[in-house]
Design an enzyme around this catalytic site. Structure first.
Site, mmCIF file in Angstrom:
data_model
loop_
_atom_site.group_PDB
_atom_site.id
_atom_site.type_symbol
_atom_site.label_atom_id
_atom_site.label_comp_id
_atom_site.label_asym_id
_atom_site.label_seq_id
_atom_site.Cartn_x
_atom_site.Cartn_y
_atom_site.Cartn_z
ATOM 1 C CE LYS A 182 -0.610 0.623 4.983
ATOM 2 N NZ LYS A 182 0.184 1.866 5.034
ATOM 3 C CB THR A 183 3.983 2.226 1.778
ATOM 4 O OG1 THR A 183 3.441 1.903 3.062
ATOM 5 C CG2 THR A 183 4.822 3.483 1.892
ATOM 6 C CD GLN A 206 -2.979 -4.832 8.543
ATOM 7 O OE1 GLN A 206 -1.956 -4.589 9.184
ATOM 8 N NE2 GLN A 206 -2.995 -4.876 7.219
ATOM 9 C CD GLU A 226 -1.521 2.060 8.455
ATOM 10 O OE1 GLU A 226 -2.574 1.406 8.569
ATOM 11 O OE2 GLU A 226 -0.409 1.534 8.278
#
Length: 751
Positions: A32-33, A255, A225
């Site tokens: 994702k980063t 998460q 996030e």
């Protein structure tokens, strides 16, 4: 554009589709980063967007720096013009520019948690409230929680529900403290961390011209996030993106594990309701873990009802099955894990730094630390202190040490006014100076305190002396556990920790209980000849002595809570304490929402592992000083049985199913295998009638000594290093023992 070639199709879609509301659901290890980084680079390089018009919000400064550096490697120094950083840092920047709108100076001070708690403490004192009831930590957390739910002090005071809640918790003045605290901060031109979010919401809500200014500035808003945002953070980003609606949020509902910090999973679950034309892109390919680990994690998280469905998969190797270690006790669990790690190192050349031990609560580190030390495996505690270095542990052990050795000045200084008994630093200094000037023991000064201190301080010291004398009687009559429990209770330390209901307070209370568990294990160990508190303290001192090494070696096994492990990855991961009421936590079983958060926490733990995953649990564990039978965690049974194997070292004597329900087989096996077999040992030595301990300050190698438990022996070595002087003695009947001379009772025989 070369970077686009390195992306899979969903990743590429997440990068190039830049218009309109977008949600990237990023499974664990899905890159994702990289997607967020390249999306920003694509906006600048291919869409011609000015970096000044891009807002990217993260949760840590480290993540922001890492992303900025990666973007700069693609687009050059233009990346430095991005509005990128944590929520708090970006909003602080906006508030400084617009501070006058809220009546603050542009150079307002930002209070950290210590500043805030100090102010709360002052207010409590000024209101003549009991600081044992209105503890700064508790009050500050209550105020923080209100601000994060956007509840001002005015709303707090006018809401009968909050008032009734405070009344029932015996803290009716909380609203008043909140009011005074807010007024003091404003008067001082200061904001705390929560104010940076709270006041940004106030600014945008009450000053539409300011909101419009930043809506026009930020053409693109991105949030990393997203599952960790609270209502305050969500509303700010929603307002900023309201005009162009070019908002992209990246996260994984599986998460979301920070509800205790105010994170609201509904922000990500209901995001589509706020944006009906939302583009949802699922990043489902895992690049981190083996097929076995990925599929096992999927089989667990599938049980949650509140989730965004996705199917995480990987092209990685199948990998080995997930091992389950079953131990008879928590101490044995530590030994099994340490042994398995030792085998990894010897047979597969795995580095310490590639290994992590994860646990639900900090107190679980104790058994793991002790087992690793005994096998000489280096480790580090991340996000916490080594068990015996934690303040609450050092505090209660200082009480124990001082009761045994009343000349211990360091322990005296630590406990004389904790819990508070009205004896200030000046009084303490007077007592120490009096002992030094008159060359008399500190205890002698304390027992004659009226000659040195006047009034209330002297009375408080007298009460302290009486308490210590009582402890000395208990230590003389009772075993280590009974004496330690008495000290924990009578000192007021246990009560002080119990009354702090914050997350930190509960952790500290659990840690002290874990210390008492360690004492009980010591007493119950049939191999321990001396069951006294002094013997226990000696063992701990000898055990923790290795903590003093200051080497810079980074090749260490990592120990941490699962919450601390989020975002990290390791080749080999051990998840320990997989038992009901421990994981899932007993405090998280009152509602489906709480249980599902615990399951997400387990999912996070599983997905930290790249190649090898081991789960362990104990069939018995000391809890609050009592040995309790434990039941394997329901989460183990929730893993598809085809991904699990039971390690032979921990298998009961009868055959055990490795499929669903094997935990019950373990329990039945436990009934046949966990009964402690009596260990034959030499009968206790009976000391000579005239036995009296000698002064050991001049003890030397080669001297003959007598010990009240071990009998006669010869000193083979004296260790003068460090603060604790030790002696190795070869006893005639009990072999070699290492004794801490400040505790050991030895009679020196000259003939």
């Amino acid at each position: 554009m070369e970077y686009l070639d390195s992306l899979n199709e969903p990743q590429r879609e997440g990068v190039v589709n830049t218009e309109g509301p977008t949600m990237l659901i990023a499974g664990a290890g899905s890159g994702k980063t990289r997607v967020l980084t390249y999306r920003i680079a694509y906006l600048i390089q291919n869409k011609g967007v000015d970096p000044f018009n891009i807002l990217a919000l993260t949760f840590t400064n480290k993540a922001a720096k890492e992303m900025r550096d990666r973007i700069e490697s693609v687009v050059g120094t233009e990346a430095r013009n991005l509005w990128m950083g944590t929520f708090h840092s970006v909003f602080a920047r906006i508030l400084r520019a617009e501070a006058d709108k809220l009546g603050y100076p542009s150079n307002f001070t930002i209070y950290d948690a210590d500043d805030s708690k100090s102010l709360v403490k002052t207010i409590v004192k000024e209101l003549n409230l009991d600081d044992k009831v209105y503890k700064p930590n508790v009050v500050f957390n209550r105020i923080s929680g209100a601000k994060n739910r956007l509840i001002s002090w005015r709303e707090y005071l006018s809401n009968p529900i909050y008032q009734a809640d405070d009344e029932s918790n015996m803290k009716p003045e909380l609203g008043k403290i909140y009011k005074i605290y807010s007024e003091r901060c404003f008067k001082a031109g200061a904001m705390d961390f929560d104010d940076l979010l709270f006041n940004t919401n106030v600014l945008f809500k009450e000053h539409t011209d300011v909101l419009n200014k930043y809506q026009q500035r930020f053409h693109f808003v991105m949030v990393d996030e997203f599952q960790d945002t609270n209502i305050s953070q969500y509303l700010i980003t929603k307002r900023l993106a309201a005009v162009r609606q070019n908002i992209c949020v990246v996260g994984d509902d599986a998460q979301s594990i920070y509800a205790f910090r105010g994170a609201d999973i509904q922000n990500i679950l209901n995001f589509e309701k706020d944006y009906p034309d939302l583009r949802v892109i699922k990043l489902e390919q895992n690049y981190r873990s083996t097929k076995t680990i990925v599929n096992a994690a999927n089989s667990v998280i599938f049980k949650n009802k509140a989730q965004l469905k996705k199917n995480v998969w990987t092209d990685n190797d199948e990998g080995s099955l997930i091992e389950v270690l079953r131990a008879n006790s928590d101490n044995e669990e530590g030994k099994l894990v340490a042994s398995a790690i030792f085998e990894d190192k010897m047979q597969h050349q795995v580095k310490n730094s590639d290994i992590a031990i994860l646990y639900r609560t900090n107190s679980q580190s104790r058994a793991m630390e002790e087992a690793l030390r005994r096998m000489n495996i280096k480790y580090k505690i991340v996000g916490g202190l080594s068990f015996y270095a934690r303040k609450e542990i050092k505090d209660i052990m200082a009480y124990m040490r001082f009761a045994i050795n009343t000349n211990d000045e360091q322990s005296f200084r630590r406990i004389i006014n904790y819990p508070k008994r009205g004896i200030g630093d000046t009084s303490v200094d007077k007592m120490v100076v009096a002992a030094n000037d008159n060359n008399i023991p500190l205890w002698e000064v304390l027992t004659n305190i009226n000659a040195i201190l006047p009034g209330r301080a002297a009375n408080a010291v007298t009460d302290f002396v009486t308490m210590i004398k009582r402890f000395q009687i208990e230590i003389g009559k009772k075993d280590a556990f009974e004496a330690a429990t008495e000290i924990a209770k009578r000192s007021g330390l246990l009560r002080d920790l119990y009354e702090d209901k914050t997350v930190e307070g509960l952790n500290r209370y659990e840690n002290v209980q874990e210390l008492l568990n360690a004492v009980k294990e010591f007493v119950d160990d049939p191999e321990k000849e001396d069951k006294s508190l002094g013997a226990f303290l000696q063992e701990v001192a000898l055990l923790t002595g290795v903590d003093n090494d200051k080497d810079d070696d980074n090749d260490k096994v990592t120990l941490m809570t699962i919450h601390m492990a989020k975002g990290l990855e390791f080749k080999n991961v051990y998840i320990v304490g997989m038992e009901e009421d421990l994981f899932p936590s007993q405090m998280m079983l009152s509602s489906r929402a709480d249980l599902e958060e615990e399951r997400r926490l387990f999912y996070v733990a599983i997905t930290r592992a790249e190649h090898k995953l081991v789960l362990s649990y104990a069939l018995s564990r000391y809890r609050f000083g009592r040995l309790k039978n434990c039941e394997p965690s329901r989460f183990i049974d929730e893993i598809d049985p085809s991904f699990i194997k039971v390690n032979e070292r921990s298998r009961p004597t009868e055959s055990v199913n490795t499929g669903a329900g094997y935990a019950k087989s373990f329990i039945s096996g436990m009934k046949k295998t966990t009964a402690s077999q009596p260990i034959k040992r030499k009968s206790d030595y009976k000391p000579s009638p005239d036995f009296e301990p000698s002064d050991t300050s001049n003890l030397q190698s080669g001297m003959k000594v007598e010990h009240p438990k071990f009998g006669y022996g010869m000193v083979s070595e004296i260790d003068e290093s460090g603060a604790n002087r030790k002696a190795k003695v070869n006893f005639d009947d009990f072999g070699e023992k290492t004794l801490l001379l400040s505790f050991a009772k030895l009679k020196i025989h000259t003939n």
